[in-house]
Design a protein around this motif. Structure first.
Motif, PDB file in Angstrom:
ATOM      1  N   LYS A  79       0.831  -1.199   0.000  1.00 11.67           N
ATOM      2  CA  LYS A  79       0.000   0.000   0.000  1.00 11.67           C
ATOM      3  C   LYS A  79       0.867   1.251   0.000  1.00 11.67           C
ATOM      4  O   LYS A  79       0.620   2.194  -0.769  1.00 11.67           O
ATOM      5  CB  LYS A  79      -0.919   0.004   1.225  1.00 11.67           C
ATOM      6  CG  LYS A  79      -1.801   1.251   1.328  1.00 11.67           C
ATOM      7  CD  LYS A  79      -2.652   1.237   2.585  1.00 11.67           C
ATOM      8  CE  LYS A  79      -3.461   2.524   2.701  1.00 11.67           C
ATOM      9  NZ  LYS A  79      -4.283   2.540   3.955  1.00 11.67           N
ATOM     10  N   SER A  80       1.902   1.268   0.854  1.00 12.29           N
ATOM     11  CA  SER A  80       2.810   2.414   0.912  1.00 12.29           C
ATOM     12  C   SER A  80       3.536   2.601  -0.417  1.00 12.29           C
ATOM     13  O   SER A  80       3.676   3.726  -0.908  1.00 12.29           O
ATOM     14  CB  SER A  80       3.827   2.228   2.040  1.00 12.29           C
ATOM     15  OG  SER A  80       3.178   2.169   3.302  1.00 12.29           O
ATOM     16  N   ILE A  81       3.995   1.504  -1.015  1.00 14.24           N
ATOM     17  CA  ILE A  81       4.724   1.579  -2.283  1.00 14.24           C
ATOM     18  C   ILE A  81       3.825   2.116  -3.393  1.00 14.24           C
ATOM     19  O   ILE A  81       4.238   2.969  -4.190  1.00 14.24           O
ATOM     20  CB  ILE A  81       5.284   0.199  -2.653  1.00 14.24           C
ATOM     21  CG1 ILE A  81       6.427  -0.170  -1.696  1.00 14.24           C
ATOM     22  CG2 ILE A  81       5.776   0.168  -4.098  1.00 14.24           C
ATOM     23  CD1 ILE A  81       6.909  -1.597  -1.837  1.00 14.24           C
ATOM     24  N   LEU A  82       2.579   1.667  -3.440  1.00 13.01           N
ATOM     25  CA  LEU A  82       1.652   2.124  -4.476  1.00 13.01           C
ATOM     26  C   LEU A  82       1.337   3.611  -4.333  1.00 13.01           C
ATOM     27  O   LEU A  82       1.329   4.354  -5.320  1.00 13.01           O
ATOM     28  CB  LEU A  82       0.355   1.301  -4.406  1.00 13.01           C
ATOM     29  CG  LEU A  82       0.466  -0.152  -4.876  1.00 13.01           C
ATOM     30  CD1 LEU A  82      -0.813  -0.908  -4.556  1.00 13.01           C
ATOM     31  CD2 LEU A  82       0.751  -0.209  -6.375  1.00 13.01           C
ATOM     32  N   ILE A  83       1.089   4.045  -3.105  1.00  6.84           N
ATOM     33  CA  ILE A  83       0.767   5.463  -2.871  1.00  6.84           C
ATOM     34  C   ILE A  83       1.960   6.345  -3.211  1.00  6.84           C
ATOM     35  O   ILE A  83       1.824   7.381  -3.878  1.00  6.84           O
ATOM     36  CB  ILE A  83       0.323   5.683  -1.412  1.00  6.84           C
ATOM     37  CG1 ILE A  83      -1.041   5.020  -1.178  1.00  6.84           C
ATOM     38  CG2 ILE A  83       0.241   7.178  -1.076  1.00  6.84           C
ATOM     39  CD1 ILE A  83      -1.520   5.072   0.255  1.00  6.84           C
ATOM     40  N   LEU A  87       2.422   9.498  -5.839  1.00 11.24           N
ATOM     41  CA  LEU A  87       2.726  10.846  -5.355  1.00 11.24           C
ATOM     42  C   LEU A  87       4.105  11.319  -5.814  1.00 11.24           C
ATOM     43  O   LEU A  87       4.250  12.423  -6.347  1.00 11.24           O
ATOM     44  CB  LEU A  87       2.644  10.885  -3.828  1.00 11.24           C
ATOM     45  CG  LEU A  87       1.253  10.783  -3.206  1.00 11.24           C
ATOM     46  CD1 LEU A  87       1.360  10.687  -1.680  1.00 11.24           C
ATOM     47  CD2 LEU A  87       0.397  11.978  -3.591  1.00 11.24           C
ATOM     48  N   ASN A  88       5.128  10.501  -5.599  1.00 13.55           N
ATOM     49  CA  ASN A  88       6.508  10.935  -5.828  1.00 13.55           C
ATOM     50  C   ASN A  88       6.971  10.819  -7.272  1.00 13.55           C
ATOM     51  O   ASN A  88       7.839  11.593  -7.701  1.00 13.55           O
ATOM     52  CB  ASN A  88       7.467  10.135  -4.941  1.00 13.55           C
ATOM     53  CG  ASN A  88       7.344  10.516  -3.472  1.00 13.55           C
ATOM     54  OD1 ASN A  88       6.734  11.514  -3.128  1.00 13.55           O
ATOM     55  ND2 ASN A  88       7.908   9.696  -2.611  1.00 13.55           N
ATOM     56  N   PHE A  89       6.407   9.877  -8.015  1.00 14.08           N
ATOM     57  CA  PHE A  89       6.933   9.643  -9.360  1.00 14.08           C
ATOM     58  C   PHE A  89       5.918   9.934 -10.465  1.00 14.08           C
ATOM     59  O   PHE A  89       6.193  10.752 -11.346  1.00 14.08           O
ATOM     60  CB  PHE A  89       7.461   8.212  -9.462  1.00 14.08           C
ATOM     61  CG  PHE A  89       8.723   8.005  -8.671  1.00 14.08           C
ATOM     62  CD1 PHE A  89       9.944   8.417  -9.191  1.00 14.08           C
ATOM     63  CD2 PHE A  89       8.687   7.438  -7.411  1.00 14.08           C
ATOM     64  CE1 PHE A  89      11.114   8.250  -8.460  1.00 14.08           C
ATOM     65  CE2 PHE A  89       9.857   7.269  -6.681  1.00 14.08           C
ATOM     66  CZ  PHE A  89      11.071   7.683  -7.202  1.00 14.08           C
ATOM     67  N   TRP A 175       4.878  16.113  -4.013  1.00 13.61           N
ATOM     68  CA  TRP A 175       6.087  15.619  -3.333  1.00 13.61           C
ATOM     69  C   TRP A 175       5.998  15.868  -1.836  1.00 13.61           C
ATOM     70  O   TRP A 175       6.436  15.045  -1.026  1.00 13.61           O
ATOM     71  CB  TRP A 175       7.325  16.295  -3.911  1.00 13.61           C
ATOM     72  CG  TRP A 175       8.608  15.726  -3.376  1.00 13.61           C
ATOM     73  CD1 TRP A 175       9.299  16.145  -2.281  1.00 13.61           C
ATOM     74  CD2 TRP A 175       9.342  14.611  -3.897  1.00 13.61           C
ATOM     75  NE1 TRP A 175      10.427  15.380  -2.086  1.00 13.61           N
ATOM     76  CE2 TRP A 175      10.479  14.427  -3.056  1.00 13.61           C
ATOM     77  CE3 TRP A 175       9.159  13.760  -4.994  1.00 13.61           C
ATOM     78  CZ2 TRP A 175      11.416  13.414  -3.296  1.00 13.61           C
ATOM     79  CZ3 TRP A 175      10.098  12.754  -5.215  1.00 13.61           C
ATOM     80  CH2 TRP A 175      11.203  12.605  -4.371  1.00 13.61           C
ATOM     81  N   ALA A 176       5.415  16.999  -1.444  1.00 15.83           N
ATOM     82  CA  ALA A 176       5.237  17.308  -0.021  1.00 15.83           C
ATOM     83  C   ALA A 176       4.320  16.282   0.636  1.00 15.83           C
ATOM     84  O   ALA A 176       4.601  15.795   1.740  1.00 15.83           O
ATOM     85  CB  ALA A 176       4.666  18.716   0.146  1.00 15.83           C
ATOM     86  N   PHE A 177       3.221  15.935  -0.041  1.00 15.73           N
ATOM     87  CA  PHE A 177       2.320  14.905   0.487  1.00 15.73           C
ATOM     88  C   PHE A 177       3.055  13.569   0.594  1.00 15.73           C
ATOM     89  O   PHE A 177       2.885  12.831   1.569  1.00 15.73           O
ATOM     90  CB  PHE A 177       1.089  14.752  -0.411  1.00 15.73           C
ATOM     91  CG  PHE A 177      -0.015  15.715  -0.093  1.00 15.73           C
ATOM     92  CD1 PHE A 177      -0.771  15.584   1.072  1.00 15.73           C
ATOM     93  CD2 PHE A 177      -0.317  16.754  -0.950  1.00 15.73           C
ATOM     94  CE1 PHE A 177      -1.801  16.467   1.374  1.00 15.73           C
ATOM     95  CE2 PHE A 177      -1.345  17.646  -0.675  1.00 15.73           C
ATOM     96  CZ  PHE A 177      -2.083  17.506   0.496  1.00 15.73           C
ATOM     97  N   GLY A 178       3.884  13.254  -0.404  1.00 11.60           N
ATOM     98  CA  GLY A 178       4.649  12.019  -0.364  1.00 11.60           C
ATOM     99  C   GLY A 178       5.639  11.996   0.786  1.00 11.60           C
ATOM    100  O   GLY A 178       5.830  10.965   1.443  1.00 11.60           O
ATOM    101  N   THR A 179       6.282  13.148   1.041  1.00 12.10           N
ATOM    102  CA  THR A 179       7.236  13.245   2.146  1.00 12.10           C
ATOM    103  C   THR A 179       6.547  13.019   3.485  1.00 12.10           C
ATOM    104  O   THR A 179       7.042  12.275   4.345  1.00 12.10           O
ATOM    105  CB  THR A 179       7.908  14.630   2.147  1.00 12.10           C
ATOM    106  OG1 THR A 179       8.588  14.816   0.895  1.00 12.10           O
ATOM    107  CG2 THR A 179       8.909  14.748   3.290  1.00 12.10           C
ATOM    108  N   LEU A 180       5.394  13.655   3.673  1.00 12.59           N
ATOM    109  CA  LEU A 180       4.654  13.503   4.926  1.00 12.59           C
ATOM    110  C   LEU A 180       4.136  12.076   5.090  1.00 12.59           C
ATOM    111  O   LEU A 180       4.141  11.532   6.195  1.00 12.59           O
ATOM    112  CB  LEU A 180       3.486  14.500   4.963  1.00 12.59           C
ATOM    113  CG  LEU A 180       3.886  15.969   5.109  1.00 12.59           C
ATOM    114  CD1 LEU A 180       2.670  16.877   4.930  1.00 12.59           C
ATOM    115  CD2 LEU A 180       4.527  16.222   6.476  1.00 12.59           C
TER     116      LEU A 180
END
Length: 313
Positions: A79-83, A87-89, A175-180
């Motif tokens: 789940k974390s990898i998919l999200i 978000l990041n890529f 990217w900010a959402f991905g960082t958080l």
């Protein structure tokens, strides 16, 4: 006695020297990738370039760990990898690559460095307290951005320039959402393997989008200049620099490992002016310096607040 002196001298290098070299590499190399992206998207659709870059980079990572027979992620790790892949890529990297098709690479890099502003704002809307120092930093950064954009007032008349700004800002927000999300939901899984899976998954999403919307071109029509840019982005940007980045994060204090974010835009702006004849005026230099100073203050304030919370708990 000589043996003791030798150990004393070499120990700091083994514990700090290599991570510092990794950080120096990240600080310079990621600044150059803005120009490689700019060169690549001159001759092909930007999202297709991002998709190819992430597919090749992800395939290299995943292929390496398949050869090593590394265990695959399990349960909630997926789940974390998919999200994060979205978000990041797919979003952040895809949108920032698309953005530099319409704006100078140096300006894209400066906007890309504004992640701390969005992290502070998102945290505030989530009910977290923002210190006065962080608010001061946001004000300083905003003032710097105003000075930078003053040089581009005439460009704002152009719809393509406006579109590029919107894409670049949206990329920093995702990217900010991905960082958080990473900080809250970090899974105990190999970060390099996870990175490769995120790249690979995001590339599939981007390929599906460009194929469905007809915004791609046949691979045989991609010119050599774009292929060279892709090769640089994969080898330097997606593989070597990400390895150095994660290594620096694991071995250096957070305050030190975040320095790259302030050097990347400087490298991009200077190289953009030197190689692509992008505008470099006193206003851009002053505005960029003020913006990066404000971002540093925000980052410093947020890290100090986190330390206080940890001490209290």
């Amino acid at each position: 006695m000589r043996t003791k002196i030798k150990n004393t001298v070499t120990a700091p290098f083994t514990t700090l020297g290599l991570p510092m070299l990794a950080l120096a590499w990240v600080s310079i190399a990621w600044g150059t990738t803005w120009l490689a992206s700019k060169e690549g998207v001159k001759h092909m659709p930007a999202l297709e370039l991002a998709a190819i870059r992430q597919f090749l980079g992800g395939a290299l990572y995943v292929g390496f760990f398949l050869i090593k027979k590394t265990p695959w992620p399990k349960g909630k790790q997926w789940k974390s990898i998919l999200i994060l892949s979205m978000l990041n890529f797919a979003l952040s990297n895809g949108l920032s690559t698309w953005g530099v098709k319409f704006i100078p690479s140096g300006l894209g890099a400066i906007i890309g460095a504004m992640v701390p502003i969005w992290i502070a704002m998102i945290s505030f809307f989530n009910g977290e307290r923002i210190t006065r120092l962080a608010v001061f930093g946001i004000t300083i950064a905003f003032a710097g951005v105003c000075v930078i954009f003053y040089e581009h007032l005439a460009d704002f008349i152009r719809p393509d320039f406006q579109f590029g700004i919107v894409l670049s800002v949206a990329a920093t927000i995702t990217w900010a959402f991905g960082t958080l999300y990473t900080k809250k939901k970090a899974a105990s899984f190999n970060p390099y393997f996870s990175l490769g899976l995120q790249m690979l998954i995001s590339s599939v999403c981007l390929f599906a989008f460009t194929g469905a919307t007809g915004t791609n071109i046949p691979l045989t029509q991609i010119p050599a200049a774009s292929w060279w840019a892709i090769a640089y982005l994969v080898g330097i940007g997606s593989v070597l620099t990400f390895i150095a980045f994660i290594y620096a994060l694991q071995h250096l204090p957070t305050e030190l490992s975040s320095v790259y974010a302030y050097i990347n835009p400087i490298v991009a702006v200077l190289l953009g002016a030197f190689l692509f004849d992008e505008i470099l005026t006193a206003a851009i230099i002053i505005g960029g310096t003020v913006t990066l100073t404000g971002l540093y203050i925000i980052n410093f304030a947020m890290q100090r607040q986190r330390k206080r919370i940890l001490i209290k708990n």
